[in-house]
Design an enzyme around this catalytic site. Sequence first.
Site, PDB file in Angstrom:
ATOM      1  N   ALA A   1       0.751  -1.178   0.087  1.00 52.58           N
ATOM      2  CA  ALA A   1      -0.343   0.027  -0.245  1.00 52.58           C
ATOM      3  C   ALA A   1       0.685   1.283  -0.145  1.00 52.58           C
ATOM      4  CB  ALA A   1      -1.012   0.074   1.212  1.00 52.58           C
TER       5      ALA A   1
ATOM      6  N   GLY B   1       0.361  -4.780   1.171  1.00 54.27           N
ATOM      7  CA  GLY B   1      -0.336  -4.677  -0.427  1.00 54.27           C
ATOM      8  C   GLY B   1      -0.001  -5.933  -1.560  1.00 54.27           C
TER       9      GLY B   1
ATOM     10  N   GLU C   1      -0.671  -8.934  -1.287  1.00 53.95           N
ATOM     11  CA  GLU C   1      -2.584  -9.123  -0.749  1.00 53.95           C
ATOM     12  C   GLU C   1      -3.094  -9.181  -3.068  1.00 53.95           C
ATOM     13  OE1 GLU C   1      -2.117  -6.412   2.412  1.00 53.95           O
ATOM     14  OE2 GLU C   1      -3.240  -8.451   3.656  1.00 53.95           O
TER      15      GLU C   1
ATOM     16  N   GLU D   1       3.900  -5.766   6.912  1.00 49.90           N
ATOM     17  CA  GLU D   1       3.289  -4.314   7.682  1.00 49.90           C
ATOM     18  C   GLU D   1       3.518  -4.491   9.825  1.00 49.90           C
ATOM     19  OE1 GLU D   1       1.957  -6.724   5.738  1.00 49.90           O
ATOM     20  OE2 GLU D   1       0.427  -5.426   3.728  1.00 49.90           O
TER      21      GLU D   1
END
Length: 698
Positions: free
Chosen positions: A83, A122, A125, A145
């Site tokens: 992210a 992310g 993911e 994370e």
Amino acid sequence: MYRLLLRCNSDDWGDAEMTAINAVTDLTTDGELGVITIDSPPVNALSADVRDGLAGAMAAAVADDAVKAIVLICAGRTFIAGADISEFGKPPRGAALHDVQARIENSPKPVVAAIHGTALGGGLEVALVAHYRVAVLSAKFGLPEVKLGLLPGAGGTQRLPRVVGARKALEMVTTGTPIGAKAAAEFGLIDAIVDDLRAGAIHFARRVLAENLPLHRVRDKPVLGVEEGMFDAYRRAQAKTFRGFEAPEANIQCIEAAATLPFDEGMAVERRLFMGLMTGLQSKAQRYVFFAERQANKVDGLDPDAPLLPVKSVGVIGAGTMGGGIAMNFLNAGVPVTIVETRQEALDRGVATIRRNYDNTAAKGRMTAADVDTRMGLLTPTLDMGALKDADLVIEAVFENMDLKKDIFGRLDGIAKPGAILASNTSYLNVDEIAAATSRPDHVLGLHFFSPANVMRLLEVVRGAKTDGQVLATAMATAKTIGKVAVVSGVCHGFIGNRMLEQRQRQAMALIVEGALPEQVDRVLFDFGFPMGPFQMSDLAGLDIGWSAETSKGETIRDRLCEAGLRGQKNGRGFYDYDAQRNRTPSPVAEKIILDYAAEKGVNRREVSDAEILERCLYPMVNEGAKILEEKMAQRASDIDIVWINGYGWPVYRGGPMFWADSVGLAKVAEALGRYGIAPAALLARLAAEGKSFTGAV
Ligand code: 3HC
Ligand code: NAI
């Protein structure tokens, strides 16, 4: 979002038709394949633009009847690295990541993720919602994370265990450590390793079509490898490592949810715990530290693209505690090192220590015997300082004595080649005075490593009054190549770190005279999150550093401890007594010395609260940090935080002393300092009065 159709004649794409979905995403067709390319430097983070582009490209590819399968690939140095951390905490913009993922996962056409570089957070993911994954051998996969005080918030905690099993997922989310492509293939995280990423992924996608392979959805798989009691056992095993951190426990709970709940319920747990962490202070601190660390390497006023000096060979003077560790950093990076001593015995001892350190690492399986030989092969031990004539960088690490250092730099000036960088590892001494012993003060600076120098990440780069910009920039870049986090400090007593440490030590000593005992002070700082308190640290370093029986006047507690034969851990007696396993118990001898000392000084000992200990140990450090900023000895408040996190064990989840002071509130800090009879620094007083902060990050 805008759309633009253009013909592309590049050889790579043949006659492919390219749709620019937005500024960072395009869709090309290659026969029956749609290839979505994300190109958002530097690391293809999932910014609003990238999410919008990906959503648009998926919609376009699905809508295009000519497209039968989709390849998702990234341009530049890496697949999506996560992210966009800079968007966290700001109002939401663009397509939601969950919606983008749903488009991929529920696509009626197979999606193949093509991975190079680092598929992190992310990014992984997103890859996990593709139906297939291929990667080049150098690719890495991880959910880091937890290092930002978070957990994977886009289904990573629910999908990863469905691929790699509960145990491996638990390890990956709680440590954040990535795995390589080979391991990823073994765990089934990728379906193939390819040589040429684009061609390999296209070939793979064609095979999926030709063989009519199914649309694998990770969410539909069971979680394998769940064992009775495994989560509690893991908690117990990792308790020490995770002490103080909130995120590891939340990550464990998510994997537990994956193991015990249906997918959608597990997702709800992930969402709830993610939001809790995201809005908490720990993650805010850790995200701040992520950017602070990268900022620290940047020197205001220096052109980041200016050419650097070469550092292809290094000289180290002194093969003691620091010299040996410093040398190892360069040997590890493949840089040849010449190490100089005055006596053969000291040289042999220093070289033997280096070898023993490497052998220990090899014995733990973290290095091969061949690696040890390679490193030792790069080391040239000598008693001849003349051997430093070709070194690009020379680092002096002899005793902390100004006359000795000046003598060495004077001699070095006559030996080192023009353009060589001459550095001192001094802890406190004036680098300008050392530089003045040479005819080239512009090529002299301080490189202050921390003990053990081969382990500790911090490097204070001390910029002298005359240090040349190119020399400084080269030192900063060199720090990066040897894996250090470098922070620039001006010339002042103890530079940034030790200067602040002195304040803490002074208060800690005062507190044990006024009524506290070492174990109470140590406990308070340990509970705050430091790996150890100041008295444990003194015992570890050795109480007799810089002390001698001849000159001791018995005036301080330290003098008296040393006179009584207490040396710290090295002889098992210090503020604590140590047994053979280094277990510690408070020393009655030390306690008596402290109490006698207080009585002699007429101190009426009182009960000291834990809160006072914390404030008195830490606020004066913050105050000194403010003075360091005022005097421009540090470039920015966040640099001070990076020093304390990487050099002194300040808990990263508290963001460093300056961030922490901001979180406490500067008015409160200033008021307490006044209460303890310490004048707040002008900068602190001003910021407190204006309701401002040091970092602007809390
Ligand atoms: N978001 C925003 N900026 C990022 C970023 C990210 N995820 N990752 C890197 N950057 C920026 C850096 O700040 C730096 O900017 P600068 O040049 O202005 O200083 C630039 O990209 C290059 O980064 P590095 O200097 O770190 O480059 P390296 O090549 O050394 O390392 C990397 C590359 C391994 C990708 C490293 O940057 C990294 O570890 N990034 C963070 C990865 C991460 O934590 N991902 C998870 C994010 S959280 C998440 O995904 C939540 C999700 O679950 C919902
Ligand atoms: P040390 O005593 O372990 O090693 C110093 C070495 O220098 C000895 O082996 C000595 O024989 C050698 N030496 C002395 N004169 C020499 C000369 N003229 N030529 C070549 N070698 C010579 O000391 P340590 O702890 O390694 O400290 C070295 C420097 O690093 C000091 O300036 C110290 O302040 C600084 N420092 C020490 C830290 C620590 O935790 N020990 C941390 C950071 C900096």
